[in-house]
Enzyme design. Structure first.
Site, mmCIF file in Angstrom:
data_model
loop_
_atom_site.group_PDB
_atom_site.id
_atom_site.type_symbol
_atom_site.label_atom_id
_atom_site.label_comp_id
_atom_site.label_asym_id
_atom_site.label_seq_id
_atom_site.Cartn_x
_atom_site.Cartn_y
_atom_site.Cartn_z
ATOM 1 N N ARG A 124 -44.066 24.707 -19.727
ATOM 2 C CA ARG A 124 -43.090 24.227 -20.699
ATOM 3 C C ARG A 124 -43.656 24.447 -22.097
ATOM 4 N NH1 ARG A 124 -40.139 24.582 -17.091
ATOM 5 N NH2 ARG A 124 -38.796 23.031 -16.119
ATOM 6 N N HIS A 168 -39.522 33.984 -20.881
ATOM 7 C CA HIS A 168 -39.194 32.982 -19.864
ATOM 8 C C HIS A 168 -38.817 33.656 -18.542
ATOM 9 C CE1 HIS A 168 -37.831 28.542 -19.415
ATOM 10 N NE2 HIS A 168 -38.224 29.030 -18.255
#
Length: 310
Positions: free
Chosen positions: A225, A273
Site C-alpha cells: 500500500r 499497480h
C-alpha cells in the site's frame, strides 16, 4: 430457494465477472439469481467493490454478508451502515501473481541485473552475487500474501525474516513482531518487501527513523500500500545513499501524478499497480465457496476484523 446475489461494482467489472461468477456459483450447487440491480430488501449477498455506488447498506435488510472483490478493505471497513460480516479477497490467483512479481524484483536486486543492463560499456566487471542463502530479505506483513511471499523466497534459499504487528508462526520463517521486533527485522535486511495492510497503525511504517535502521545500501520493494512509506523520507534516504533503490507499485495517489519526483529519480522503479490483480476466474471460485459455506451453516472464510481494519 433462490439466493439473490447483487454484483455492486463498476460496469466494466460486471462484464469481466458475469460469466466466471455464474460458472463458479453453478458448480458450487447454489440456486441463485445474480444481477447488478435488485430491490435492496431482496438481496442476500453483495459481491462488492468499495468504489461502487452502494455506500449505504442500511436498506439491505435481508443481507447476510458482503464479499469484497479486493484484498484491501480500508475504503469500506469503517462504514457504520455495514453491520453484517465483511470478507476480504484472498484469492490463490492473486497470491500467485504477487509471489511472481516479488520474486522477480527480489532476484533483480539480488543478481544485480540493473547494473549489468546499464553497464554495457566494454568493462568486464567480474563480480558474482552471493548465494541466496547469504542474502537477507525481510517481509513486513505476514498475512496471507506476506506469508506466501516469505515462504516462496525461503524456498529459493533466501535468508528470510518476517515482521507483523501481532505474533505469527510460519514454518521456515523467523517471525518477529512489535516495536523491538521491527527494529530487529530491519537491522540486517538487505531487501525489504512491504505487504502490510493500509490502516492508521501501519501508515509510514518506513519513515526517516526506520529507514535509518536499515543497513546502508538496502533496497525496498513495495507492492502493498502506498501510505506504508513516508515519501519524503524515502526520497531523502535515496539521495543520501542510505537506500540504494526502491521499486514501488503502489502510491498514495494513483495514477501517480506525472510531476511526482519518483518518476524521474534514477534510483526508483515505478510500476503501475500491477504487482497482482484479482483474477475473475479464481476470485469467483472464492466468492462461490464462501456463499456455499454460509448457506450450509459453515463459517465464512477471510472475515475482516473491524477493530484491526483487515
Amino acid at each position: 430457494m433462490t439466493t439473490n446475489i447483487l454484483f455492486a461494482a463498476k460496469a466494466e467489472r460486471w462484464t469481466t465477472y458475469e460469466q466466471p461468477l455464474t460458472k463458479a456459483l453453478t458448480e458450487a450447487g447454489i440456486a441463485f439469481d445474480l444481477r447488478t440491480e435488485f430491490a435492496p430488501d431482496q438481496v442476500d449477498y453483495i459481491v462488492y467493490a468499495p468504489n461502487s455506488d452502494v455506500q449505504d447498506f442500511s436498506p439491505y435488510t435481508r443481507l447476510r454478508a458482503v464479499l469484497n472483490l479486493w484484498a484491501g478493505v480500508e475504503d469500506v471497513v469503517g462504514n457504520t451502515t455495514l453491520t453484517v460480516p465483511l470478507t476480504r479477497m484472498v484469492d490463490h490467483g492473486l497470491t500467485q501473481g504477487m509471489i511472481e512479481w516479488v520474486m522477480g524484483h527480489t532476484l533483480r536486486y539480488h543478481l544485480g541485473i540493473d547494473g549489468h543492463m546499464n553497464g554495457q560499456d566494454g568493462m568486464w566487471r567480474n563480480v558474482a552475487p552471493p548465494l541466496a542463502q547469504d542474502r537477507k530479505v525481510t517481509v513486513l506483513g505476514l498475512g496471507a500474501l506476506g506469508a506466501a511471499v516469505a515462504q516462496a523466497l525461503a524456498g529459493l534459499g533466501f535468508d528470510v525474516s518476517g515482521w507483523s504487528r501481532s505474533a505469527k508462526d510460519i514454518d521456515g520463517i523467523l517471525c518477529l513482531h512489535g516495536t523491538e521486533g521491527l527494529r530487529s527485522a530491519l537491522s540486517e535486511a538487505e531487501i525489504v518487501v512491504l505487504l502490510l495492510p493500509n490502516t492508521p497503525a501501519t501508515a509510514n511504517t518506513l519513515n526517516a527513523q526506520t529507514l535509518a535502521q536499515l543497513p546502508s545500501g538496502a533496497c525496498i520493494i513495495n507492492p502493498g500500500r502506498g501510505p506504508l512509506i513516508d515519501d519524503d523520507a524515502l526520497l531523502a534516504a535515496l539521495d543520501s545513499g542510505q537506500i540504494a533503490h526502491a521499486t514501488l507499485d503502489v502510491f498514495r495517489i494513483e495514477p501517480l501524478p506525472a510531476e511526482h519526483p519518483y518518476w524521474a529519480h534514477p534510483q526508483v522503479t515505478v510500476t503501475p499497480h500491477i504487482a497482482s490483480e484479482t483474477r475473475a476466474s479464481t476470485a469467483s471460485q472464492v466468492i462461490a465457496e464462501n456463499i456455499r459455506r454460509d448457506l450450509n451453516g459453515e463459517p465464512l472464510l477471510h472475515i475482516v476484523d473491524r477493530f484491526l481494519g483487515y
